[in-house]
Design a protein around this motif. Structure first.
Motif, mmCIF file in Angstrom:
data_model
loop_
_atom_site.group_PDB
_atom_site.id
_atom_site.type_symbol
_atom_site.label_atom_id
_atom_site.label_comp_id
_atom_site.label_asym_id
_atom_site.label_seq_id
_atom_site.Cartn_x
_atom_site.Cartn_y
_atom_site.Cartn_z
ATOM 1 N N UNK A 32 0.807 -1.221 0.000
ATOM 2 C CA UNK A 32 0.000 0.000 0.000
ATOM 3 C C UNK A 32 0.841 1.272 0.000
ATOM 4 N N UNK A 33 1.951 1.290 0.724
ATOM 5 C CA UNK A 33 2.729 2.534 0.813
ATOM 6 C C UNK A 33 3.715 2.645 -0.344
ATOM 7 N N UNK A 34 3.962 3.862 -0.803
ATOM 8 C CA UNK A 34 4.923 4.064 -1.902
ATOM 9 C C UNK A 34 6.321 3.555 -1.558
ATOM 10 N N UNK A 35 6.723 3.704 -0.305
ATOM 11 C CA UNK A 35 8.046 3.246 0.114
ATOM 12 C C UNK A 35 8.172 1.728 -0.040
ATOM 13 N N UNK A 36 7.145 0.990 0.380
ATOM 14 C CA UNK A 36 7.173 -0.465 0.263
ATOM 15 C C UNK A 36 7.114 -0.907 -1.201
ATOM 16 N N UNK A 48 20.433 -11.220 -17.853
ATOM 17 C CA UNK A 48 21.879 -10.999 -18.050
ATOM 18 C C UNK A 48 22.210 -9.551 -18.406
ATOM 19 N N UNK A 49 21.580 -8.607 -17.724
ATOM 20 C CA UNK A 49 21.889 -7.193 -17.919
ATOM 21 C C UNK A 49 21.154 -6.516 -19.054
ATOM 22 N N UNK A 50 20.321 -7.237 -19.790
ATOM 23 C CA UNK A 50 19.573 -6.608 -20.891
ATOM 24 C C UNK A 50 18.427 -5.731 -20.398
ATOM 25 N N UNK A 51 17.925 -5.980 -19.172
ATOM 26 C CA UNK A 51 16.846 -5.180 -18.600
ATOM 27 C C UNK A 51 17.457 -4.166 -17.645
ATOM 28 N N UNK A 52 17.256 -2.885 -17.939
ATOM 29 C CA UNK A 52 17.820 -1.813 -17.119
ATOM 30 C C UNK A 52 16.869 -1.355 -16.023
ATOM 31 N N UNK A 53 15.580 -1.513 -16.226
ATOM 32 C CA UNK A 53 14.624 -1.037 -15.238
ATOM 33 C C UNK A 53 13.240 -1.617 -15.465
ATOM 34 N N UNK A 54 12.392 -1.406 -14.468
ATOM 35 C CA UNK A 54 11.013 -1.889 -14.510
ATOM 36 C C UNK A 54 10.098 -0.717 -14.200
ATOM 37 N N UNK A 55 9.003 -0.623 -14.948
ATOM 38 C CA UNK A 55 7.989 0.401 -14.706
ATOM 39 C C UNK A 55 6.674 -0.300 -14.400
ATOM 40 N N UNK A 56 5.944 0.225 -13.425
ATOM 41 C CA UNK A 56 4.596 -0.269 -13.174
ATOM 42 C C UNK A 56 3.657 0.455 -14.121
ATOM 43 N N UNK A 57 2.918 -0.298 -14.923
ATOM 44 C CA UNK A 57 1.938 0.312 -15.813
ATOM 45 C C UNK A 57 0.540 0.215 -15.223
ATOM 46 N N UNK A 58 0.384 -0.690 -14.261
ATOM 47 C CA UNK A 58 -0.893 -0.847 -13.561
ATOM 48 C C UNK A 58 -0.588 -1.413 -12.175
ATOM 49 N N UNK A 59 -1.269 -0.872 -11.166
ATOM 50 C CA UNK A 59 -1.051 -1.335 -9.805
ATOM 51 C C UNK A 59 -2.322 -1.071 -9.005
ATOM 52 N N UNK A 60 -3.198 -2.073 -8.944
ATOM 53 C CA UNK A 60 -4.510 -1.918 -8.313
ATOM 54 C C UNK A 60 -4.664 -3.012 -7.255
ATOM 55 N N UNK A 61 -5.010 -2.608 -6.046
ATOM 56 C CA UNK A 61 -5.254 -3.591 -4.982
ATOM 57 C C UNK A 61 -6.725 -3.555 -4.590
ATOM 58 N N UNK A 62 -7.197 -4.676 -4.081
ATOM 59 C CA UNK A 62 -8.575 -4.743 -3.566
ATOM 60 C C UNK A 62 -8.607 -5.738 -2.448
#
Length: 146
Positions: A111-115, A132-146
């Motif tokens: 729930x918290x941005x820090x976590x 093996x280093x080909x992925x530099x980062x991850x972006x959340x495109x959707x984040x919904x909790x219920x």
């Protein structure tokens, strides 16, 4: 004809002159070898600094729904920031790592941005190893909790 005598110790004998010349020659040769060896190492064998990876394509993966603790669920979508020149990546490894990272957590753990940021960093470490280093980062495109 008169002969003048020189005080003792003012002139080197021929044996002493030859001995000092050899030492100087060896010192000069040794210094030259060290300089050439050091220059060769610097030019050819020194470690090259790694270049910063250049970001390339961003690949969005389909959103998935995960079960959280206490009957809650999380709908999460991710996109992978690839390194320039990376070949097509199979998203199944990334989805599997996402499931492993987020499944079973309590709703308060996401729930918290820090976590969320902490879990995202954890996911990025796993994906860096998996791809093996080909992925530099991850972006959340959707984040919904219920």
């Amino acid at each position: 004809m008169s002969v003048t005598t020189m005080p003792p110790g003012t002139k080197e004998t021929p044996a002493e002159e030859g001995k000092g010349g050899k030492v100087k020659k060896l010192a000069v040769i040794g210094l030259a070898v060290l300089l050439l060896g050091g220059g060769g190492w610097y030019q050819f064998l020194r470690p090259k600094p790694e270049k910063e990876p250049v970001p390339g394509e961003v690949v969005a993966l389909e959103s998935i729904q995960l079960n959280l603790a206490g009957g809650h669920y999380l709908r999460i979508g991710i996109a992978l920031q690839l390194q320039e020149g990376a070949h097509e990546v199979d998203g199944s490894k990334a989805l599997d790592a996402t499931i492993e990272t987020f499944s079973g957590l309590s709703i308060s753990d996401v729930a918290s941005p820090k976590d969320r940021r902490h879990k995202k960093e954890e996911l990025e470490e796993v994906l860096e190893h998996e791809y093996h280093g080909d992925v530099l980062g991850v972006y959340f495109t959707e984040f919904v909790t219920q």
